[in-house]
Design a protein around this motif. Structure first.
Motif, PDB file in Angstrom:
ATOM      1  N   GLN A  16      -2.023  11.676  -0.608  1.00 13.64           N
ATOM      2  CA  GLN A  16      -2.387  11.106   0.689  1.00 13.64           C
ATOM      3  C   GLN A  16      -2.334  12.149   1.801  1.00 13.64           C
ATOM      4  O   GLN A  16      -3.209  12.188   2.678  1.00 13.64           O
ATOM      5  CB  GLN A  16      -1.456   9.941   1.031  1.00 13.64           C
ATOM      6  CG  GLN A  16      -1.645   8.745   0.114  1.00 13.64           C
ATOM      7  CD  GLN A  16      -0.590   7.703   0.360  1.00 13.64           C
ATOM      8  OE1 GLN A  16      -0.720   6.912   1.290  1.00 13.64           O
ATOM      9  NE2 GLN A  16       0.472   7.711  -0.440  1.00 13.64           N
ATOM     10  N   SER A  39       1.795  10.949  -5.441  1.00 13.41           N
ATOM     11  CA  SER A  39       1.045   9.980  -4.644  1.00 13.41           C
ATOM     12  C   SER A  39       1.175  10.264  -3.149  1.00 13.41           C
ATOM     13  O   SER A  39       0.215  10.088  -2.393  1.00 13.41           O
ATOM     14  CB  SER A  39       1.471   8.549  -4.972  1.00 13.41           C
ATOM     15  OG  SER A  39       2.822   8.317  -4.645  1.00 13.41           O
ATOM     16  N   LEU A  55      -5.558   5.584  -2.992  1.00  9.76           N
ATOM     17  CA  LEU A  55      -4.822   6.492  -2.113  1.00  9.76           C
ATOM     18  C   LEU A  55      -5.719   7.582  -1.529  1.00  9.76           C
ATOM     19  O   LEU A  55      -5.280   8.357  -0.685  1.00  9.76           O
ATOM     20  CB  LEU A  55      -3.662   7.144  -2.879  1.00  9.76           C
ATOM     21  CG  LEU A  55      -2.580   6.192  -3.398  1.00  9.76           C
ATOM     22  CD1 LEU A  55      -1.549   6.972  -4.211  1.00  9.76           C
ATOM     23  CD2 LEU A  55      -1.916   5.439  -2.256  1.00  9.76           C
TER      24      LEU A  55
END
Length: 162
Positions: free
Chosen positions: A16, A12, A41
């Motif tokens: 990003q 994650s 995200l």
């Protein structure tokens, strides 16, 4: 770019950072909550990792992807979707043999947390440019619970506290 393991803590954050660097990200996630999470995200596309990942990625990127982060799943599947000359970074220690390609770069990566790296990441968090999802907080004396939760899969990080 394909991020396999996009719902986890490393994936994650990588998602990003890749989006912030201008990459179009295909993220692995099951439909529903996981898909919503990675799209939130910045993932442009998602593929269900319980299905045929290679075929799903090829439907989005017929020529394959330039780069991949392998933090979950089968390394050979990643190999099937890379363009010739592409690169895969593997947190799972995948080798060229496991990826099944000799025309791509395969690099094993390990976390090397330094004060400077953590400060840079925290700066991104403080500026609102990076979101770190803490799914659970587990006391240190219950670390086995943290491992069990991790094994079940989480959306983001598990925080072990004192």
């Amino acid at each position: 770019m394909l991020i396999s393991g996009a719902t986890g803590g490393v994936g994650s954050i990588a998602l990003q950072l890749a989006v912030a660097a201008g990459a179009t990200v295909i993220a692995t996630a099951r439909p529903g909550e996981e898909e919503e999470y990675v799209r939130g995200l910045g993932a442009a596309h998602t593929v269900d990792y319980t299905g045929d990942v290679a075929a799903s990625v090829r439907a989005i990127a017929p020529e394959g992807v330039d780069k991949a982060l392998h933090s979950a799943g089968d390394a050979a599947t990643i190999g099937q979707v890379l363009r010739p000359g592409g690169a895969v970074a593997s947190t799972l220690g995948a080798t060229s043999d496991q990826v099944g390609r000799d025309d791509v770069t395969v690099a094993g990566i390990m976390a090397a947390a330094t004060g400077d790296k953590l400060a840079a990441l925290l700066g991104h968090v403080a500026a609102g440019n990076l979101r770190v999802n803490i799914e659970a907080r587990i006391p240190m004396d219950r670390t086995q619970d943290a491992f069990a939760l991790f094994a079940d899969g989480t959306l983001g990080k598990i925080l072990v506290t004192r």
